[in-house]
Design a protein around this motif. Sequence first.
Motif, PDB file in Angstrom:
ATOM      1  N   GLU A 186      92.266   3.405   8.695  1.00 30.09           N
ATOM      2  CA  GLU A 186      92.370   4.387   9.774  1.00 30.09           C
ATOM      3  C   GLU A 186      91.162   5.323   9.759  1.00 30.09           C
ATOM      4  N   ARG A 187      90.739   5.728   8.577  1.00 28.56           N
ATOM      5  CA  ARG A 187      89.595   6.636   8.466  1.00 28.56           C
ATOM      6  C   ARG A 187      88.286   5.926   8.803  1.00 28.56           C
TER       7      ARG A 187
ATOM      8  N   GLU B  95      94.571  13.037  -0.316  1.00 25.59           N
ATOM      9  CA  GLU B  95      95.361  11.984   0.315  1.00 25.59           C
ATOM     10  C   GLU B  95      96.765  11.925  -0.295  1.00 25.59           C
TER      11      GLU B  95
ATOM     12  N   LYS C 233      86.669   3.865   0.877  1.00 27.78           N
ATOM     13  CA  LYS C 233      87.495   4.988   1.339  1.00 27.78           C
ATOM     14  C   LYS C 233      88.711   5.153   0.431  1.00 27.78           C
TER      15      LYS C 233
ATOM     16  N   LYS D 221      88.010   3.431  10.841  1.00 29.45           N
ATOM     17  CA  LYS D 221      88.039   3.247  12.289  1.00 29.45           C
ATOM     18  C   LYS D 221      87.673   4.539  13.009  1.00 29.45           C
ATOM     19  N   ALA D 222      88.174   5.666  12.527  1.00 30.64           N
ATOM     20  CA  ALA D 222      87.874   6.954  13.159  1.00 30.64           C
ATOM     21  C   ALA D 222      86.392   7.287  13.072  1.00 30.64           C
ATOM     22  N   ASN D 223      85.752   6.887  11.967  1.00 28.01           N
ATOM     23  CA  ASN D 223      84.327   7.177  11.783  1.00 28.01           C
ATOM     24  C   ASN D 223      83.430   6.228  12.561  1.00 28.01           C
ATOM     25  N   GLY D 224      83.962   5.059  12.937  1.00 23.89           N
ATOM     26  CA  GLY D 224      83.140   4.091  13.663  1.00 23.89           C
ATOM     27  C   GLY D 224      82.092   3.480  12.758  1.00 23.89           C
TER      28      GLY D 224
ATOM     29  N   GLU E 202      90.406  -5.295  12.539  1.00 22.22           N
ATOM     30  CA  GLU E 202      91.742  -4.778  12.842  1.00 22.22           C
ATOM     31  C   GLU E 202      92.667  -5.871  13.362  1.00 22.22           C
TER      32      GLU E 202
ATOM     33  N   ARG F 216      95.694   3.211   5.200  1.00 24.89           N
ATOM     34  CA  ARG F 216      95.246   4.578   5.496  1.00 24.89           C
ATOM     35  C   ARG F 216      93.718   4.652   5.489  1.00 24.89           C
TER      36      ARG F 216
END
Length: 444
Positions: free
Chosen positions: A69-70, A30, A141, A72-75, A89, A66
């Motif tokens: 964001e990860r 990162e 995360k 959220k992408a993983n659900g 969010e 950041r």
Amino acid sequence: MTDRQEETGPAAVPEAKQAGEVRARWAWAEPTVWTERMLTALEMGVKGGKWFSLIDKVGSQRMLLRAFERVKANGGAAGVDHQTIAMYEQRLEQHTEYLAGRLREGSYQPAAVRREWIPKAGSREKRPLGIPTVQDRVVQKALLATIEPIFERDFAEQSYGFRPGRGCKNALRRVDHLLKQGYGWVVDADLKSYFDTIPHEQILRRIEEKVADGRVLELLRKYLQQGVLENLREWQPEAGTPQGAVISPLLSNIYLDPLDHLIAVSGFEMVRYADDFVILCHSEAEARTALTLVQQWTTEAGLTLHPEKTRIVDATQRGGFDFLGYHFERGQKWPRSKSLKKLKDALRAKTKRTNGQSLQTIIANVNRSAQGWFSYFKHSHRYTFEPLDRLLRTRLRSILRHRNRRRGRGRGADHRRWPNNFFAEQGLFSFVAARAQLRQSLTG
């Protein structure tokens, strides 16, 4: 790590070209946390081998944004607070500002983990799944992004699970290579309830070997000891790290890394993916020595080898062993029985005779499952694939037969009414054709 430590050593190195090369080697790290100077210090080694002042990296609002964001992408589902990712969010700035303050002052307290029991693939047994709150997943995360490179730097080569740029296919290729090199005697090992039995104090001592930030260590302790909500009752685990938690895979690798190095130094070839590993040897005597070594280490580490799943196998003879979904035996490999059953169950569920969807829709749904499965098992023995094609076509013929108001499964004249070419023209995925195309591309 302090600014002073960043400057001791690495400052003598930073040429633009070299810095770019360092970043390229750690492309997955990162950048919000791991600057080129920190990466250079990571490669060269920091004074005393320990990293300080890491909580400021974890608790930076930029890092937390950041991390979200990860997440959220993983659900994923909501935790014990019933707060979904979408709900979190809506007030993201306020949430991350709050987290940043609590983390830096050391007052952040994780919520309990919601525990669910989910089916094991191809088994009647179930395994526990921990579901942290969205907020805890964000913090984990950020924590993972901050400390993972510190440990990844020294992880053993034969470890493949939950590591950047590595995965099941890398591990399988290594096993295949070693078997072809004559390592026919195999210690097929499995750690019993590994994620639930990792001793807390011992894993924290392993982390303290490289991390000296007291607030980071305390945060990790809180996550190890956070409550578990199960059947409306909250309890606190005395050992283990919950499966499903973001930080758990890294902790599992940290704890087993000394075993990886011990086996390598002892001259044995080990391939490990999380708590599932094999040790490949030239002889039965070597395999027994390796197993004894593992038994001694696991006992000292407070872990238990599964008595039924741990054994010594001659892979050149009938019987073989299973690893990461494959079965290895006498120079060949194919999907283990549970992997085949899981696929067949999925295909049968999508091809019930009473399915009212159009044939095109059914085929599209079937193709998604079949293609994904083939992508992983495409290097199996050729006899694996023809029965799967027959199963699919038979199931589809039964659907068409039912729509013609006829009972029973597809058979006899149905093969002439709807021949194999008919399904090929409809776009049905063929395992046999896909394997032939793969072999052609490899030989070409």
